[in-house]
Design a protein around this motif. Structure first.
Motif, PDB file in Angstrom:
ATOM      1  N   LEU A  41       5.582  23.219 -48.696  1.00 11.57           N
ATOM      2  CA  LEU A  41       4.750  23.821 -49.742  1.00 11.57           C
ATOM      3  C   LEU A  41       4.013  25.043 -49.205  1.00 11.57           C
ATOM      4  N   THR A  44       6.274  28.108 -48.696  1.00 14.65           N
ATOM      5  CA  THR A  44       6.713  28.747 -49.936  1.00 14.65           C
ATOM      6  C   THR A  44       5.537  29.192 -50.807  1.00 14.65           C
ATOM      7  N   GLN A  46       3.035  27.676 -52.105  1.00 10.29           N
ATOM      8  CA  GLN A  46       2.685  26.823 -53.230  1.00 10.29           C
ATOM      9  C   GLN A  46       1.282  26.271 -53.045  1.00 10.29           C
TER      10      GLN A  46
END
Length: 79
Positions: A41, A44, A46
């Motif tokens: 996460l 990326t 996120q």
């Protein structure tokens, strides 16, 4: 199940311009995936919810901070 399987399931939540929310249940048995999931996460860009971090700390203690601080590149050495 591999961490990548979780990521694949999450990816199926949103296709093209559609958005959605993915939920997964974490048990004692599959909690080993939390550090890698958080690492993915983070890589990326996120959002990593405070609840997910709290849950990861319940299973892995403050070691999860290594992943959050970018020192978790070699997961096998950490967990």
């Amino acid at each position: 199940m591999l961490t990548e399987d979780y990521v694949h399931r999450i990816g199926r939540t949103a296709r093209s311009t559609n958005t959605g929310t993915a939920y997964t249940f974490i048990t004692n048995e599959n909690s080993r995936h939390l550090p890698k999931l958080i690492e993915l996460l983070k890589e990326t860009n996120q959002t990593i919810s405070d609840d997910l971090i709290k849950l990861a700390r319940q299973f892995h203690g403050n070691k999860i901070d290594r992943v959050l601080n970018g020192n978790g590149n070699n997961q096998s050495k950490l967990f």
